[in-house]
Design a protein around this motif. Sequence first.
Motif: not given
Lengths: 101, 302
Positions: B220, B222-225, B267, B270-271, B274
């Motif tokens: 998570t 890595d996708y924290y805005p 975010g 996107r996670l 992904a």
Amino acid sequence: MGKGDRDVRMSLQTLKVLEAFLNEPADELSGADVQKRSGIASGTLYPILLRLESAGWFVSRWEAVDPASVGRPRRRLYRLTPTGLTRASEVFASFGRGVPA
Amino acid sequence: MNGRNVIDTHGPGGWGNEVAQRLIHHAARNAPPPLAERLGEEWLADLAARRGQVTRVLFALGCCWATNVIAREHCALNVSAATAATGSTTMTTQVLPNLTFLPRRTTVLIAIVGLHVAIIYAFATGLAHRLIEPLQGPMTVDFLRDPKPLQTPQPLPNIDLYRAPQIDLGQAPLIDTGERGPDTITLPVPPVVAPLPPQRPTPPPVKRVSGGPGKGFPATDDYYPAASIRLGEQGSAAIQVCVDPSGKLTAEPQVMKSSGSSRLDEGALRLAKAGSGHYRATTENGTPVSSCYGYLITFNLK
């Protein structure tokens, strides 16, 4: 400022300025040169230079260049007087550091 | 000042140099008159030896400060000299110069601009976030399970929809042949009974295990805005995904419940995208099946 061999209050910054000169006592240094050697900010450096000059430890003169030909203003060059050299050496000796090499 | 014209003509350009020169001229004007010209030229010469716009401005600001110190010391020397000469202290107020090296309005303006720069710097570098960091708990990720557990379908009740109504044979109608007399024959109508359909077998109970993020699912963090980190935004978004038996998405993930921040929702989506291929498929009796389910993605600052 009047000249005279007066006592100068010794702060750490003043010692750094003296140390910059004592490394090469015969050198004439501008304010920019001293700042480069001592790392002291301009707001502290110039009052110290004037103080030491007023106390007779330094003498200063204008750089003998033509500003138009060198493309920059003349620098003010400071040099230790014999009195200044003696007194500065005494100060460092009293602090137990000896005269800087 | 001799150096003013020289440095204006030959000195390097740039906003920093322009500002620094103005500050030095200003500082020199406020220096004690016997030293003003000398200091102005000396400082301009030393300014020319500096490299970098910011360095020049800092140097000039230092000169402003130096003027203040030099003026005080010069003033003190004059006062002591005058006092020694006259034995009076009444000259003190006459000798003291105006020691403010910057006008009051300029000082306030510089303070306001400096404050704004500091605040913008704090937000841009995440300093504010680091200040509140100790107040935050560890980051946790909670996955939303199905709100209601799927229940094994109940067997259908045995309702016989095809059973025909029973006909009372005793009340069978008479068929009138149009003739009267002994030739009249009354035949009973045989009962008609519809055949019963075969009973449908009761389906066995289905054990269904809902899917979720599985092995290799992206972190998570890595996708924290980045903008949310700077602003200190936290929250949870409920995301619905449709996954095939191999764990891949079969449709675009959807936000079921917003976190309250569009940035965090983005975010989370996107996670979720992904993670395609890393979902655990829902199983029925141990067999992976295609299904849609929701889970919770929580963004928490550490």
